[in-house]
Design an enzyme around this catalytic site. Structure first.
Site, PDB file in Angstrom:
ATOM      1  CG  HIS A  49     -12.105  -2.009   8.551  1.00 36.06           C
ATOM      2  ND1 HIS A  49     -12.638  -0.752   8.430  1.00 36.06           N
ATOM      3  CD2 HIS A  49     -11.514  -2.056   9.771  1.00 36.06           C
ATOM      4  CE1 HIS A  49     -12.369  -0.059   9.526  1.00 36.06           C
ATOM      5  NE2 HIS A  49     -11.698  -0.832  10.364  1.00 36.06           N
ATOM      6  CE  LYS A  64      -4.085  -1.664   2.641  1.00 39.63           C
ATOM      7  NZ  LYS A  64      -4.548  -2.720   1.901  1.00 39.63           N
ATOM      8  NE  ARG A 102      -7.844  -9.542  -4.685  1.00 41.15           N
ATOM      9  CZ  ARG A 102      -8.948  -9.158  -4.058  1.00 41.15           C
ATOM     10  NH1 ARG A 102     -10.129  -9.489  -4.544  1.00 41.15           N
ATOM     11  NH2 ARG A 102      -8.894  -8.442  -2.956  1.00 41.15           N
ATOM     12  CD  GLU A 135      -4.842   5.572   4.389  1.00 42.88           C
ATOM     13  OE1 GLU A 135      -4.364   4.942   3.460  1.00 42.88           O
ATOM     14  OE2 GLU A 135      -6.067   5.551   4.675  1.00 42.88           O
TER      15      GLU A 135
END
Ligand code: ADP
Ligand code: ADP
Ligand code: MG
Length: 670
Positions: A235, A116, A292, A200
């Site tokens: 999540h 990420k 994917r 973040e």
């Protein structure tokens, strides 16, 4: 196009890929672990090869073994599905080295998006907005704390190697950072073998909006519009829909173009998803790219009229994209719900067990079911607990939602707990109908969505009672038909007895509330009068061999389905499903005075605790032993004071209904 491919996956996605291959005339090779030798995906492929033991590490994640099978079976390409080896660049490379086509993006693109942290750096370079945060290499707690302070709380810690919601922690205040950091690192290390994190800004009430992109090997890149996946638990997505409600044409075009820019930045080829998080003002920030096919791709297929697996095969075979951007349009609205074996009431804990019954709504032009299991299959601890995906499509969101509610009513699972009740309540929720979506939806509406179960409707009790009474009647008729005197009064089923009141008493246990519900059924010429705990009803009906009951309750005709598994009756009626356990008071030694010192199991279960030992004195009502059945604990209590004579079982023992558990003798005098 290929002649033969190997599908390196299991479950619904392996079945879904096999379906397209069959339609295209491509032969399929399945691989399976020992646990999956008789799985549905094995049955749907042209041939199937064993690749190892049940744990994924020893089978579905054994890339070398799978490549070896592909070569021996003469497959030209490998489709990895999602999960397992789908985002494994080393595996994609090994395929190429073995002369096999990997049906997915180039290894370099997988690598670029695998972290990420690196992905965000690439996106910033490409001018794609990212969530403000710290994505640096310095992982010292001091540097991370300084970064968090600079970003401003609340912040979100994410594992850079993360996926599936693992290694993520929200932190609301500086004092909680150190502990959350430790927890996120531990989780990341065990899930991904890499404990690096990034920090973040935590967006409040955001939406998850993602764009399906597709690129071919000739430099063409298109997007197939967006999906909203804001309904999540832990999540992870639970409901997805396409298109995203409330997005206007300009915002949609902008998002699509941004996603295409992201794909171009890494020379992407194949199917990919660019995930954005959208803040309350409608600003979208890049979150990550999944290299994917995604679990929720069917909603995109529904609104664009495409088969994305067919596109993947075409692109992997070097063909151009089947359609250009100008040829792609949105038709109607689609929803997908993920039916999981899990217990929403227990923090969505995954559930395991055998699917004794699996009823799905009939598929048609509006309803699609992608499933990897059949009735009789097992949901084991080894793999993902998803049972099926239900996809509906119609002209607009309101109609599609109505289809969803209706289709969910036709979904009944017996044997494992599922999130079907939650899905039904979500689909019926006014805020969901009004598209008031954000990732905290389930949490925010917890009171209504995850409310403690109420007592079952007395009409459901009536259906369960009829199932028992009519079932007995059917058996008696079958016996009479076999006997020499079919008219003998001993075969009568009307409940008529000499000089007695014509009634039967039935006891059901509601395991969700650990409550016994008693129904007294009085035989009448035109059916039964049922005294249920809350109401008295006039009931009549017919039962067929599949458990369909057409019942008339106080004159109104209704439909129900009752499925039996041992002592458990699952009743599906008017969109609700409840399981009741038949409680046999004679077996339980309750109504029999002579038996009151023998305590027997009211239902089959497992002994989870034993509180007494032989020789011990007990008072009436003392807890003797705890039985777990249907995931509920039932305490077996002393029915009278006395001395424990025998304890037949220990912790962990399995007991059958009616087994003697404890014997209590006369209290010793003196
Ligand atoms: P998506 O991002 O595609 O919507 P999720 O993140 O919820 O999906 O779940 C996808 C991930 O969950 C996969 O990458 C994989 O780790 C895991 N997963 C889910 N279902 C399966 C399955 N049937 N087989 C293997 N892995 C699965
Ligand atoms: P994963 O790899 O586990 O899919 P993602 O980065 O895609 O991780 O995030 C998963 C989910 O976490 C998102 O769908 C969203 O609900 C939530 N999430 C991620 N980033 C943020 C953020 N900055 N603020 C609030 N919620 C977030
Ligand atoms: Mg994600």
């Amino acid at each position: 196009m290929f002649d033969k491919i190997l599908i390196a996956n299991r479950g619904e996605i392996a079945c879904r890929i096999a379906r397209t291959c069959r339609a295209l005339g491509v032969r399929t090779v399945a691989v399976h672990s020992t646990a999956d030798a008789a799985a549905r995906h094995v049955a749907l492929c042209d041939e199937a090869w064993p690749i190892g033991a049940a744990p994924a590490r020893e089978s579905y994640l054994d890339g070398a073994r799978i490549i070896e099978v592909a070569r021996r079976a003469g497959a030209e390409a490998i489709h990895p599905g999602y999960g397992f080896l789908a985002e494994n660049a080393a595996f994609a490379r090994a395929c190429a080295e073995a002369g096999l086509v990997f049906i997915g993006p180039p290894p370099a693109a997988i690598e670029a998006m695998g972290s990420k942290q690196a992905a965000k750096a690439i996106m910033i370079e490409a001018g794609v907005p990212v969530v403000p945060g710290y994505h640096g290499d310095d992982q010292s707690p001091e540097r991370l704390a300084a970064a968090a302070a600079e970003i401003g709380y609340p912040v979100l810690i994410k594992a850079t190697a993360g996926g599936g919601g693992k290694g993520m922690r929200r932190v609301d205040a500086p004092a909680d950072l150190a502990e959350a950091l430790d927890a996120a690192r531990r989780e990341a290390r065990s899930a991904f073998g890499d404990d690096r994190v990034l920090i973040e800004k935590y967006l409040l009430t955001p939406r998850h909006v993602e764009v399906q992109v597709f690129a071919d090997s000739h430099g063409e890149v298109v997007h197939l519009f967006e999906r909203d996946c804001s309904i999540q638990r832990r999540h992870q997505k639970v409901i997805e829909e396409a298109p995203a409600p409330g997005l206007d044409a300009r915002a949609r075009q902008h998002l699509g173009e941004t996603a295409i820019a992201a794909a171009r930045a890494i020379d992407y080829v194949g199917a990919g998803t660019v995930e954005f998080i959208m803040d309350a003002e409608g600003r979208c920030y890049f979150m990550e790219m999944n290299t994917r096919l995604q679990v929720e791709h069917p909603v995109t297929e529904a609104i664009t009229g495409t088969d994305l697996v067919a596109w993947q095969l075409a692109v992997a075979a070097g063909e151009p994209l089947p359609r250009r951007q100008s040829e792609l349009t949105i038709a109607g609205h689609a929803f997908e719900v993920r039916v999981y074996a899990e217990d929403p009431a227990r923090d969505f804990m995954p559930a395991t067990g055998t699917l004794h019954h699996l009823l799905t709504p009939p598929p048609d032009a509006h309803v699609r079911i992608d499933s990897g299991v059949r009735a009789g299959d097992t949901i084991s601890v080894h793999y993902d607990p998803m049972i099926a995906k239900l996809i509906v499509h119609d002209r607009d969101r309101a109609r599609a939602l109505a289809r969803l509610r209706q289709a969910l009513e036709g979904f009944v699972v017996v044997g494992v707990s599922t999130n079907l009740g939650l899905l039904g309540r979500l689909a019926a929720h006014p805020a969901f109908a009004a598209a008031q979506l954000d990732t905290g939806f389930i949490e925010q509406h917890r009171d209504t969505l995850l409310a403690a179960p109420t007592a079952p409707d007395c009409r459901m009790l009536a259906a369960a009672t009829l199932h028992q009474l009519l079932g007995v009647e059917r058996e008696a008729r079958a016996r009479a038909a076999d006997s020499s005197d079919p008219h003998s009064p001993w075969h009568a089923t009307s409940g008529w007895r000499l000089n007695t009141d014509c009634h039967r008493t039935l006891h059901f246990i509601d395991p969700l509330r650990a409550e016994t519900l008693t129904v007294v059924a009085h035989y009448r010429d035109d059916g039964f009068r049922l005294e249920t705990p809350r109401e008295t009803l006039a009931v009549d009906g017919q039962l067929d061999a599949e458990g369909h009951i057409r019942l008339r309750v106080d004159g109104v005709q209704r439909e129900a389905r009752v499925l039996q598994d041992g002592a458990e009756l699952t009743v599906a009626m008017a969109g609700e499903t409840r399981t009741l356990v038949i409680h046999n008071p004679l077996a339980a030694g309750m109504d029999d005075a002579h038996e009151e010192n023998r305590l027997v199991a009211p239902m089959p279960g497992i002994v989870v605790a034993v509180h007494v030992r032989p020789g011990e004195r007990v008072d009436e009502g003392d807890a003797l032993l705890v039985l777990e059945a249907m995931k509920m604990e039932t305490v077996i209590r002393a029915s009278a004071a006395g001395v424990v004579e025998t304890v037949h079982y220990g912790e962990g023992d399995q007991v059958a209904e009616g087994s003697e558990l404890v014997v209590i003798g006369e209290p010793a005098t003196a």
